[in-house]
Write an enzyme that holds these catalytic residues in place. Sequence first.
Site, PDB file in Angstrom:
ATOM      1  N   TYR A 106      22.774  35.765  30.247  1.00 14.12           N
ATOM      2  CA  TYR A 106      22.743  35.831  28.787  1.00 14.12           C
ATOM      3  C   TYR A 106      24.006  36.377  28.147  1.00 14.12           C
ATOM      4  O   TYR A 106      24.138  36.349  26.935  1.00 14.12           O
ATOM      5  CB  TYR A 106      21.547  36.684  28.342  1.00 14.12           C
ATOM      6  CG  TYR A 106      20.234  36.146  28.837  1.00 14.12           C
ATOM      7  CD1 TYR A 106      19.636  35.048  28.210  1.00 14.12           C
ATOM      8  CD2 TYR A 106      19.597  36.695  29.942  1.00 14.12           C
ATOM      9  CE1 TYR A 106      18.441  34.536  28.665  1.00 14.12           C
ATOM     10  CE2 TYR A 106      18.396  36.188  30.402  1.00 14.12           C
ATOM     11  CZ  TYR A 106      17.825  35.107  29.760  1.00 14.12           C
ATOM     12  OH  TYR A 106      16.641  34.591  30.212  1.00 14.12           O
ATOM     13  N   ASP A 128      12.843  33.857  36.593  1.00 11.70           N
ATOM     14  CA  ASP A 128      14.198  33.486  37.025  1.00 11.70           C
ATOM     15  C   ASP A 128      14.654  34.400  38.169  1.00 11.70           C
ATOM     16  O   ASP A 128      15.778  34.871  38.185  1.00 11.70           O
ATOM     17  CB  ASP A 128      15.159  33.563  35.828  1.00 11.70           C
ATOM     18  CG  ASP A 128      16.512  32.906  36.117  1.00 11.70           C
ATOM     19  OD1 ASP A 128      16.564  31.984  36.959  1.00 11.70           O
ATOM     20  OD2 ASP A 128      17.507  33.327  35.513  1.00 11.70           O
TER      21      ASP A 128
END
Length: 298
Positions: free
Chosen positions: A19, A136
């Site tokens: 991110y 994830d």
Amino acid sequence: MSGELANYKRLEKVGEGTYGVVYKALDLRPGQGQRVVALKKIRLESEDEGVPSTAIREISLLKELKDDNIVRLYDIVHSDAHKLYLVFEFLDLDLKRYMEGIPKDQPLGADIVKKFMMQLCKGIAYCHSHRILHRDLKPQNLLINKDGNLKLGDFGLARAFGVPLRAYTHEIVTLWYRAPEVLLGGKQYSTGVDTWSIGCIFAEMCNRKPIFSGDSEIDQIFKIFRVLGTPNEAIWPDIVYLPDFKPSFPQWRRKDLSQVVPSLDPRGIDLLDKLLAYDPINRISARRAAIHPYFQES
């Protein structure tokens, strides 16, 4: 609800996550003894809209997760409408780099694999008991502290921010640990997506290479089928409802897992088999995995 960026002094950039950028920083808040923290800057897809309130709510829940096998989230800094920083416990080694540091022809060692697996199963079980999925899991977000214990990082971020197809660096987010129900387009998935990933990581620690290393979604699916056999309605009744399942898929026969992962003892093979069950309903839970006979003293 959120802290101030001035409370943290950036020391250096230490990496780039899914991110955004990760910095090593000092926590200058009173009473923290200038502890070292990981400051993760979250880059959001829609820069113009700012940080969604749903994301803030999701992330706030993660501050409540306190477990030895989970990287602690200490603070959330919402510095302006568009920027979000997450302040985590600092660990400078992940499982991927740990494995890369051991010569390829050397095993990690059965005891280390067992210890890491136990810590992984317990950490996941704790999060699942709080109704939080990871979605994830991969060696890159399993962190190892200076005492050689494994902790889960990036828990719950997928729900807050989504799992992007590409990291903000445009690097493709790996599919190697992704469960078949997700690869086949399923939208309703549960805790089984994480236990599948545990199975993939287990095999990789034993073999020193990924068990399923596809370079596209279809290649990933076929890599799984080549090892576990092409699934059908008999072993996975709901497979026919998954959008990307095709009865015309090539038919591969299942391989013997003890030949795929030759270093594992029969109990380990049994656990791996239960983690890599096709039908998520039949996949072992993390809580049950943590009490599997594989972990008993042999």
